[in-house]
Design a protein around this motif. Sequence first.
Motif, short mmCIF file in Angstrom:
data_model
loop_
_atom_site.label_atom_id
_atom_site.label_comp_id
_atom_site.label_asym_id
_atom_site.label_seq_id
_atom_site.Cartn_x
_atom_site.Cartn_y
_atom_site.Cartn_z
N ILE A 7 0.82 -1.21 0.00
CA ILE A 7 0.00 0.00 0.00
C ILE A 7 0.86 1.27 0.00
N ALA A 35 0.80 4.06 -2.99
CA ALA A 35 0.49 5.45 -2.65
C ALA A 35 1.61 6.39 -3.08
N LEU A 37 -3.44 1.65 9.09
CA LEU A 37 -4.42 1.77 8.01
C LEU A 37 -5.40 2.91 8.27
N ALA A 38 -5.74 3.13 9.53
CA ALA A 38 -6.61 4.27 9.86
C ALA A 38 -5.90 5.59 9.55
N PHE A 67 -3.54 5.98 7.32
CA PHE A 67 -3.45 6.05 5.86
C PHE A 67 -4.77 6.51 5.24
N VAL A 68 -5.87 5.96 5.70
CA VAL A 68 -7.18 6.35 5.16
C VAL A 68 -7.48 7.82 5.47
N ALA A 69 -7.15 8.26 6.68
CA ALA A 69 -7.35 9.67 7.03
C ALA A 69 -6.52 10.58 6.14
N SER A 126 -5.46 9.88 3.10
CA SER A 126 -6.02 9.81 1.75
C SER A 126 -7.24 10.71 1.62
N ALA A 127 -8.11 10.68 2.62
CA ALA A 127 -9.30 11.52 2.58
C ALA A 127 -8.93 13.00 2.63
N GLN A 156 -0.53 9.83 4.69
CA GLN A 156 -0.51 8.61 3.89
C GLN A 156 0.82 7.88 4.06
N GLY A 186 1.13 6.19 7.52
CA GLY A 186 0.36 4.95 7.60
C GLY A 186 0.88 3.87 6.68
N GLY A 187 1.29 4.23 5.48
CA GLY A 187 1.75 3.25 4.51
C GLY A 187 3.07 2.61 4.89
#
Length: 130
Positions: free
Chosen positions: A32, A36, A91-92, A94-96, A98-99, A117, A120-121
Amino acid sequence: MDGAPRTGPPIADPSARAPAVPFLLLAAVAGIGQVAANLPLPSLPAIGREFGAGTEGLVVAVFLAAFAPAQLVWGPLSDRHGRRAVVLAALAVFVAGSALAAAAPAFWLVLAGRALQALGGAAGLVVARA
């Protein structure tokens, strides 16, 4: 032996195959960060037009600057708190990130999202190898 029945846990069949799902999840988590890092490359000219020429290189530079040292943090955290908890937390993050990067109205928020990102990645790379 003396013929007494065995009372311990059953011995696993060495010919039994491990399920593919955990392996695929581990591969996805490990990759991931790399995905990214490279995914925004085709859109760098559009980012430059949107936020100002000459700034698009920072999208990659900030990611790489955050990705490298984050690996040094996630490794010891996964040793202390366990791999699963660390991967879920990463992952949380990373998602934050990304958003935030996707919805950013200002360029500094894009950079902040890319840094998240990367943070997290980086865990996927470290924990998958552990």
